[in-house]
Each structure stands twice: as structure tokens, then as C-alpha cells.
Design an enzyme around this catalytic site. Structure first.
Site, PDB file in Angstrom:
ATOM      1  N   TYR A 140     -67.079  38.808  21.730  1.00  0.00           N
ATOM      2  CA  TYR A 140     -66.674  40.153  20.935  1.00  0.00           C
ATOM      3  C   TYR A 140     -66.932  41.376  21.674  1.00  0.00           C
ATOM      4  CZ  TYR A 140     -65.344  42.137  16.494  1.00  0.00           C
ATOM      5  OH  TYR A 140     -64.756  42.973  15.424  1.00  0.00           O
ATOM      6  N   ARG A 163     -45.617  31.151  17.397  1.00  0.00           N
ATOM      7  CA  ARG A 163     -45.474  30.195  18.363  1.00  0.00           C
ATOM      8  C   ARG A 163     -44.804  28.885  17.947  1.00  0.00           C
ATOM      9  NH1 ARG A 163     -51.407  29.514  20.697  1.00  0.00           N
ATOM     10  NH2 ARG A 163     -51.753  29.529  18.382  1.00  0.00           N
ATOM     11  N   ASN A 214     -48.243  34.731  11.801  1.00  0.00           N
ATOM     12  CA  ASN A 214     -48.845  33.554  10.783  1.00  0.00           C
ATOM     13  C   ASN A 214     -50.223  33.751  10.551  1.00  0.00           C
ATOM     14  OD1 ASN A 214     -48.636  32.354  13.620  1.00  0.00           O
ATOM     15  ND2 ASN A 214     -49.610  30.801  12.713  1.00  0.00           N
ATOM     16  N   SER A 215     -50.933  34.649  11.240  1.00  0.00           N
ATOM     17  CA  SER A 215     -52.387  34.826  11.361  1.00  0.00           C
ATOM     18  C   SER A 215     -52.864  35.599   9.825  1.00  0.00           C
ATOM     19  CB  SER A 215     -52.893  35.859  12.259  1.00  0.00           C
ATOM     20  OG  SER A 215     -52.363  37.030  12.195  1.00  0.00           O
ATOM     21  N   GLY A 216     -54.172  35.573   9.650  1.00  0.00           N
ATOM     22  CA  GLY A 216     -54.470  36.264   8.183  1.00  0.00           C
ATOM     23  C   GLY A 216     -53.920  37.581   8.278  1.00  0.00           C
ATOM     24  N   ASN A 272     -58.630  40.871   6.629  1.00  0.00           N
ATOM     25  CA  ASN A 272     -57.364  40.773   7.087  1.00  0.00           C
ATOM     26  C   ASN A 272     -56.648  41.742   6.292  1.00  0.00           C
ATOM     27  OD1 ASN A 272     -57.844  38.977   9.229  1.00  0.00           O
ATOM     28  ND2 ASN A 272     -57.790  37.128   7.966  1.00  0.00           N
TER      29      ASN A 272
END
Length: 282
Positions: free
Chosen positions: A18, A139, A116-118, A90
Site C-alpha cells: 500500500y 472483465r 463491478n468493484s465496490g 467505497n
């Protein structure tokens, strides 16, 4: 603490990949939800039994926490605690991407990868609620129907063929997008910039592919694009409490009335944290 989700940033923090590192020893968990058990002397505006979201970042993979009262956001009545546990990262990121970057007019089109992520799902729902359209790249073909159900206007595969199909739609509608949201990097981000309107903005908030952002000169010289980044933790540190709470109240109210819903893959007890992390890593 009642619930705490696993975000990619949590896993990256554990891996040491990170962008920042915490002082050790450190407890992961950027967000969560809890119920007030007791108050320190002189604390006002909170009561035992209140459902709150800790806003300190980190430390939420715990059974109990002590947090400053200013960093305990009291939730409105009726909010689902599982949903509220996912409020801080998010949805707030999606809000900032749509409201604090490039100014959008009614009917404007927003591009995004990792749809489609948060964050991506929140962007779709917030855009729909505000009268903006979304062109979404994913994807897997199987995600089209699911994202359309959330309010996505167009869903394409994140490939050159998908970008070509999106261009046909945008050209026919004469609606070049002023804003693109990037969580992938590499070639995916290049395709977003190719579809942007002149003087458009590309805002990067993630790097899921772990590939660097390429910046060909043509996008700077001939399209005059603005390329920016967004880190929601910085926003929480720099924003006055009243403004911060206004955004959180708006998003929490959308959770209550059902216009904002975050998907839940599974729920694990804290004793099964390794199993949960393994699942999230997939």
C-alpha cells in the site's frame, strides 16, 4: 464492533504494497460499524446503543475499539448495519469522484473501469440518482445483466474491442464523456483516455493491475486532458467535520431508502479471518 469488510487496500496494507505504512503493531480494517457501549467524560451528541461508523481508518478488525467522539459518525435510524459497515470507503470515494473532480452537467456521461468493484457499483448508483449516465468496463461478460440492474447504461468488456464498441455508442449519441474513473491502470486507463472528450478529466483512485499509468504526449497536447488522483483517506483528514458528516448522512440515507446498496460476498466470524482474507484475495 459488529461488522468490518475486507477491501483491497486492507490486503495491500498487510502485503506491504500500500502507499503508506502504519506504525506497528497495527490492526487492519479501514472501515466498519459498531454500537456505542460507553462514553468518556464530557462527550455529547452520542448515547450508549447508538450505531456508529468509526472514521479513524485502520483498527476495525477488532471486537472492541476506543475512538475519539469526533470520529464516531452516528448513523440514522433504520440503516442496515452490514451496509453501514461499508459506508466509509467505497461510497465516499464514489461521491468524491463524481462531485469533487470535474463538474458534471445533467445527462453527462462518466467512463469507468473496474465497474463491478465496490466503488464502481456505487458510482453507477450515485450517477443514476443524479441524472448522469455511465459507460462501464468489466472483465467478465456475465456481469452485464447484474450491473444493468444497478442502473448501468452501458457495459462493455475491458478490451480494445469493448472500447471500440463504446466509441460507436458515444459517437452515435454525440456525447463524449468529460470524466473517466480509473482503478486499473496500464492499457485499461489508456483506453479510457482515448474515449474522453477534449479537456476531459481522468481520475485515478486505484491500481488493480499494478501497472503504471502511461501518459502519451498526445493526450496532453492535443486533448489537453487533466490527470488527477484521489485518496479518500486524505479527504477525511482535510475536510471539516460538518462537510464530512453531510456527505455521510446523504449516503447513509440512500442506504436506508435502497437507492444505494453494496454487494456482500459472504460473512465470516472474526475467528475465521484467515478464511475471509483468502476469499477476498481471489
Amino acid at each position: 464492533m459488529r461488522y468490518s469488510p475486507i477491501n483491497p487496500a486492507d490486503i495491500n496494507l498487510i502485503e506491504g504494497t500500500y502507499g503508506v505504512r502504519p506504525p506497528f503493531p497495527a490492526v487492519p480494517g479501514n472501515e466498519g460499524v459498531g454500537v456505542v457501549e460507553a462514553l468518556g467524560q464530557g462527550v455529547s451528541g452520542l448515547h450508549p446503543g447508538d450505531a456508529v461508523v468509526p472514521l479513524t481508518g485502520g483498527g476495525n478488525w477488532s471486537r472492541t475499539r476506543i475512538v475519539p467522539a469526533r470520529d464516531a459518525f452516528r448513523l440514522p435510524p433504520g440503516v442496515d448495519l452490514q451496509q453501514a459497515s461499508m459506508l466509509r470507503v467505497n461510497p465516499v470515494t464514489a461521491w468524491q469522484l463524481l462531485h469533487q473532480c470535474r463538474k458534471l452537467a445533467p445527462g453527462d456521461v462518466v467512463l469507468q473501469n473496474a465497474a463491478n468493484s465496490g466503488v464502481g457499483r456505487a458510482v453507477i448508483q450515485l450517477a443514476r440518482a443524479n441524472g448522469w449516465k455511465t459507460v462501464n468496463f468489466v472483465r467478465r461478460e456475465s456481469l452485464r445483466e447484474e450491473l444493468a440492474g444497478l442502473g448501468a447504461d452501458y457495459v462493455f468488456l475491458d478490451s480494445q474491442e469493448g472500447a471500440n464498441a463504446a466509441r460507436e455508442v458515444l459517437d452515435s449519441a454525440s456525447a463524449l464523456p468529460p470524466l473517466a474513473l480509473n482503478a486499473v491502470g496500464g492499457d485499461s486507463a489508456l483506453r479510457l483516455r482515448d474515449l474522453l472528450a477534449p479537456k476531459g478529466w481522468l481520475v485515478t483512485y486505484g491500481a488493480m493491475s499494478r501497472r503504471s499509468l502511461k501518459v502519451p504526449n498526445k493526450f496532453l497536447i492535443f486533448k489537453d486532458l487533466t490527470i488527477r488522483g484521489l485518496w479518500v483517506s486524505g479527504w477525511f483528514r482535510e475536510t471539516p467535520i460538518s462537510e464530512r458528516n453531510d456527505v455521510l448522512n446523504t449516503l447513509a440515507s440512500m442506504m436506508v431508502d435502497g437507492t444505494l446498496h453494496i454487494a456482500v460476498e459472504n460473512v465470516y466470524p472474526l475467528t475465521e479471518a484467515p478464511k475471509a482474507i483468502e476469499q477476498a484475495s481471489k
